[in-house]
Enzyme design. Structure first.
Site, mmCIF file in Angstrom:
data_model
loop_
_atom_site.group_PDB
_atom_site.id
_atom_site.type_symbol
_atom_site.label_atom_id
_atom_site.label_comp_id
_atom_site.label_asym_id
_atom_site.label_seq_id
_atom_site.Cartn_x
_atom_site.Cartn_y
_atom_site.Cartn_z
ATOM 1 N N GLU A 192 0.926 -1.096 0.107
ATOM 2 C CA GLU A 192 0.132 -0.128 -0.029
ATOM 3 C C GLU A 192 0.700 1.129 0.137
ATOM 4 O O GLU A 192 1.905 1.264 0.601
ATOM 5 C CB GLU A 192 -0.768 0.264 1.159
ATOM 6 C CG GLU A 192 -1.886 -1.364 1.159
ATOM 7 C CD GLU A 192 -2.657 -1.355 0.172
ATOM 8 O OE1 GLU A 192 -2.914 -0.358 -0.634
ATOM 9 O OE2 GLU A 192 -3.096 -2.263 -0.016
ATOM 10 N N HIS A 236 -7.561 -3.636 0.191
ATOM 11 C CA HIS A 236 -6.319 -2.394 0.559
ATOM 12 C C HIS A 236 -5.857 -2.814 1.938
ATOM 13 O O HIS A 236 -5.220 -2.004 2.832
ATOM 14 C CB HIS A 236 -7.015 -1.183 0.698
ATOM 15 C CG HIS A 236 -7.337 -0.945 -0.801
ATOM 16 N ND1 HIS A 236 -6.745 -0.998 -1.890
ATOM 17 C CD2 HIS A 236 -8.674 -0.522 -1.239
ATOM 18 C CE1 HIS A 236 -7.187 -0.725 -2.981
ATOM 19 N NE2 HIS A 236 -8.473 -0.417 -2.641
#
Length: 207
Positions: A13, A161
């Site tokens: 990320e 995510h």
């Protein structure tokens, strides 16, 4: 996944600017890593950690909202150098094959290494599973990770995510695609020996 080859399913990320326009000097930095190490069809190790960004240490509100992540968690993360030490560990004895969903993970890692005057940690092959998926199914556009899993009628792992969850989802999708590839491979044409029991023919003429 033949022999002793190590497959590394990796997801990162990244930091994000507040708006669409990037601040001067801004570039995405890795702030979370998820790794699933696979050898001989088995998960041998998982790794997950937050990573402290170097150039822009304070997260934008947009980034915190989109990733559902707090500044405090990032501040407690490992340094970028420690991240590279971890990645290098998987390459100690033989180069691993790195598998990601999309090409951004390796692009950002390479850029982060350049900006920090560090060596890129991987010397083996890398595979973009999203492009393999696109070519395999003849899609015009690249499909998102979670949508691809849903197209298989499966559920993704954990939270979207979240780096480790996305790495695990990539691994699970890899297994599904590889199974489909094997299923669609043309079978080897049968030999004469497969069609006829030669032992019976030989016995007939031997008597």
């Amino acid at each position: 996944m033949e022999g002793q080859e190590r497959l590394l399913f990796i997801d990162f990320e990244f930091t994000m600017p507040e708006g669409k326009a990037n601040p001067k000097g801004f570039y995405p930095e890795i702030i979370e890593v998820g790794i699933v190490s696979v050898r001989n069809h088995k998960v041998e190790e998982q790794f997950s950690s937050y990573v402290r960004p170097v150039r822009f240490p304070l997260l934008s509100e947009r980034c915190k909202t989109f990733l559902q992540i707090s500044q405090a968690k990032i501040d407690e993360g490992i340094s970028f150098s420690e991240l590279l030490t971890t990645l290098n560990k998987y390459n100690e004895h033989s180069p691993a094959t790195v598998i990601t969903w999309g090409n951004m993970d390796m692009k950002v890692l390479r850029q982060n290494c350049q900006m920090n005057n560090e060596l890129f940690p991987f010397s083996g092959k890398s595979r973009d599973l999203s492009m393999e998926y696109k070519k395999f199914f003849g899609d015009r556009n690249q499909t998102g990770l979670w949508k691809a899993v849903e197209e298989y009628g499966k559920k993704a792992t954990g939270k979207h995510h979240c780096a480790l969850d996305d790495a695990l989802t990539t691994y699970n999708l890899f297994k599904l695609v590889e199974e489909d590839k094997r299923y669609l491979q043309k079978p080897t044409p049968p030999t004469i020996g497969d069609r006829i029991d030669l032992s019976k023919v030989l016995n007939k003429y031997a008597t």
